[in-house]
Design an enzyme around this catalytic site. Sequence first.
Site, PDB file in Angstrom:
ATOM      1  N   PHE A 179       0.877  -1.185   0.000  1.00 20.41           N
ATOM      2  CA  PHE A 179       0.000   0.000   0.000  1.00 20.41           C
ATOM      3  C   PHE A 179       0.909   1.229   0.000  1.00 20.41           C
ATOM      4  O   PHE A 179       1.037   1.942   0.987  1.00 20.41           O
ATOM      5  CB  PHE A 179      -0.899  -0.025   1.240  1.00 20.41           C
ATOM      6  CG  PHE A 179      -2.332   0.349   0.975  1.00 20.41           C
ATOM      7  CD1 PHE A 179      -2.680   1.270   0.014  1.00 20.41           C
ATOM      8  CD2 PHE A 179      -3.347  -0.226   1.716  1.00 20.41           C
ATOM      9  CE1 PHE A 179      -4.005   1.622  -0.213  1.00 20.41           C
ATOM     10  CE2 PHE A 179      -4.671   0.113   1.506  1.00 20.41           C
ATOM     11  CZ  PHE A 179      -5.003   1.035   0.539  1.00 20.41           C
ATOM     12  N   HIS A 180       1.590   1.466  -1.140  1.00 17.48           N
ATOM     13  CA  HIS A 180       2.560   2.556  -1.266  1.00 17.48           C
ATOM     14  C   HIS A 180       1.854   3.868  -1.610  1.00 17.48           C
ATOM     15  O   HIS A 180       0.627   3.945  -1.600  1.00 17.48           O
ATOM     16  CB  HIS A 180       3.646   2.191  -2.287  1.00 17.48           C
ATOM     17  CG  HIS A 180       3.133   1.970  -3.667  1.00 17.48           C
ATOM     18  ND1 HIS A 180       3.132   2.949  -4.626  1.00 17.48           N
ATOM     19  CD2 HIS A 180       2.583   0.863  -4.251  1.00 17.48           C
ATOM     20  CE1 HIS A 180       2.624   2.469  -5.756  1.00 17.48           C
ATOM     21  NE2 HIS A 180       2.278   1.207  -5.552  1.00 17.48           N
ATOM     22  N   LEU A 181       2.624   4.907  -1.907  1.00 20.41           N
ATOM     23  CA  LEU A 181       2.090   6.256  -2.051  1.00 20.41           C
ATOM     24  C   LEU A 181       0.937   6.380  -3.041  1.00 20.41           C
ATOM     25  O   LEU A 181      -0.097   6.951  -2.714  1.00 20.41           O
ATOM     26  CB  LEU A 181       3.210   7.228  -2.436  1.00 20.41           C
ATOM     27  CG  LEU A 181       2.777   8.681  -2.650  1.00 20.41           C
ATOM     28  CD1 LEU A 181       2.141   9.251  -1.381  1.00 20.41           C
ATOM     29  CD2 LEU A 181       3.957   9.520  -3.078  1.00 20.41           C
ATOM     30  N   ASP A 194      -3.158   1.993  -8.613  1.00 22.45           N
ATOM     31  CA  ASP A 194      -1.752   1.548  -8.637  1.00 22.45           C
ATOM     32  C   ASP A 194      -1.146   1.743  -9.999  1.00 22.45           C
ATOM     33  O   ASP A 194      -1.740   1.660 -10.999  1.00 22.45           O
ATOM     34  CB  ASP A 194      -1.643   0.077  -8.234  1.00 22.45           C
ATOM     35  CG  ASP A 194      -0.209  -0.327  -7.952  1.00 22.45           C
ATOM     36  OD1 ASP A 194       0.607   0.552  -7.672  1.00 22.45           O
ATOM     37  OD2 ASP A 194       0.068  -1.532  -7.994  1.00 22.45           O
TER      38      ASP A 194
END
Length: 87
Positions: free
Chosen positions: A14-16, A87
């Site tokens: 769950f990145h930026l 994403d």
Amino acid sequence: MVSKNLTIPYILGFHLRPASYFSGVMEKYPCDVKINFNGNCFNAKSTLQIMAACIKCGSTIELVCDGEQENEALSEGTKIIEEALGD
């Protein structure tokens, strides 16, 4: 209050980018939206809190919505995660 367990599909976790997209969509709902992960509760309307949770690919989270439009928020949040949107 409604909740659902979800598995994170994002290859980088769950990145930026997905965190920002997810929190932005959740902000439009008047209910509280939380992510329970590893015994901690994080505000799902905050990109920084989602990123601070360090949620990796394949991790299971509990998405919890409480208040007005909780069912709609849970439905849209589930769709975003299950379809790996943002994403």
